[in-house]
Design a protein around this motif. Structure first.
Motif, short mmCIF file in Angstrom:
data_model
loop_
_atom_site.label_atom_id
_atom_site.label_comp_id
_atom_site.label_asym_id
_atom_site.label_seq_id
_atom_site.Cartn_x
_atom_site.Cartn_y
_atom_site.Cartn_z
N CYS A 21 -4.43 -0.32 -7.42
CA CYS A 21 -5.55 -1.26 -7.40
C CYS A 21 -6.78 -0.66 -8.08
CB CYS A 21 -5.87 -1.65 -5.96
SG CYS A 21 -7.15 -2.91 -5.81
N SER A 22 -7.11 0.55 -7.74
CA SER A 22 -8.27 1.21 -8.31
C SER A 22 -8.13 1.36 -9.83
CB SER A 22 -8.48 2.58 -7.66
OG SER A 22 -9.64 3.18 -8.16
N MET A 33 -3.62 -7.11 -1.33
CA MET A 33 -2.88 -6.03 -0.71
C MET A 33 -2.16 -6.59 0.51
SD MET A 33 -5.09 -2.61 -1.10
CE MET A 33 -4.51 -1.67 -2.48
N SER A 83 0.25 5.15 -4.53
CA SER A 83 -0.04 4.16 -3.49
C SER A 83 -0.62 2.88 -4.09
CB SER A 83 -1.03 4.73 -2.48
OG SER A 83 -2.34 4.75 -3.03
N TYR A 140 -3.35 1.61 -3.16
CA TYR A 140 -4.77 1.87 -3.35
C TYR A 140 -5.02 2.41 -4.76
CZ TYR A 140 -5.10 1.84 1.82
OH TYR A 140 -5.04 1.51 3.15
N TYR A 153 -6.99 -8.54 1.65
CA TYR A 153 -6.17 -7.55 2.35
C TYR A 153 -5.45 -8.28 3.48
CZ TYR A 153 -5.09 -2.88 4.19
OH TYR A 153 -4.45 -1.73 4.60
N ALA A 157 -11.24 -0.18 -3.13
CA ALA A 157 -10.46 0.10 -4.34
C ALA A 157 -10.50 -1.09 -5.31
CB ALA A 157 -9.02 0.43 -3.98
N VAL A 199 0.82 -1.20 0.00
CA VAL A 199 0.00 0.00 0.00
C VAL A 199 0.86 1.26 0.00
CG1 VAL A 199 -1.62 1.38 1.37
CG2 VAL A 199 -2.03 -1.05 1.03
N ARG A 244 -10.71 0.61 2.79
CA ARG A 244 -10.25 1.41 1.65
C ARG A 244 -9.67 0.51 0.56
NH1 ARG A 244 -5.73 6.24 1.64
NH2 ARG A 244 -5.97 6.73 -0.57
N GLY A 245 -8.88 -0.50 0.96
CA GLY A 245 -8.30 -1.43 0.00
C GLY A 245 -9.36 -2.25 -0.72
N ASP A 288 -8.31 1.10 6.85
CA ASP A 288 -7.35 0.85 5.77
C ASP A 288 -7.79 -0.35 4.93
OD1 ASP A 288 -5.54 2.92 6.65
OD2 ASP A 288 -4.89 1.55 8.23
#
Length: 126
Positions: free
Chosen positions: A67-68, A83, A62, A64, A104, A99, A56, A95-96, A92
């Motif tokens: 990934c997005s 991730m 990043s 993120y 994770y 994305a 990350v 958010r991962g 966090d």
């Protein structure tokens, strides 16, 4: 040929993951590495790995953002993004996953869990 991409800005983490996953090479899996997000995107678009182990916290871009871009902008939904990060708070992880990450995991990681997850995705039994 199936491929696994390891993305981390820390060389020792990339090496540790390469060593953790090296037995997959006996089954024809190619292991690729990248030290930053921009290189990761280039490799993902060119090589189409089945699995990406993605840090990350990296400079410039990043995990993120990587990934997005891969999941939402390029719509490569068949790339499994895991991730792998020191950022272990619930926010966090959310958010991962938001994305587009498929999983994770926090550092320090259990090598057995890494191998198990990769073998499930690639359908390789040791």
């Amino acid at each position: 040929m199936p491929k696994i991409l390891i993305v981390d800005d820390e060389a020792h983490i990339r090496l540790l993951l390469e060593q953790t996953l090296e037995d997959f090479e006996d089954y024809g899996v190619e292991i690729l590495t990248a030290g930053d997000g921009k290189k990761a995107i280039e490799l993902i678009l060119k090589e189409k790995p089945e699995i990406v182990f993605l840090d990350v916290m990296m400079p410039d871009m990043s995990g993120y953002d990587v990934c997005s871009k891969i999941k939402n902008e390029y719509r490569l939904t068949n790339v499994n993004i895991i991730m792998l990060t020191a950022k272990g708070q619930g926010i966090d992880e959310k958010r991962g996953l938001d994305a587009g990450a498929d999983m994770y995991m926090t550092k320090p990681f259990d090598p057995d869990v890494i191998v198990k997850r990769a073998s499930e995705i690639l359908n390789i039994k040791f």
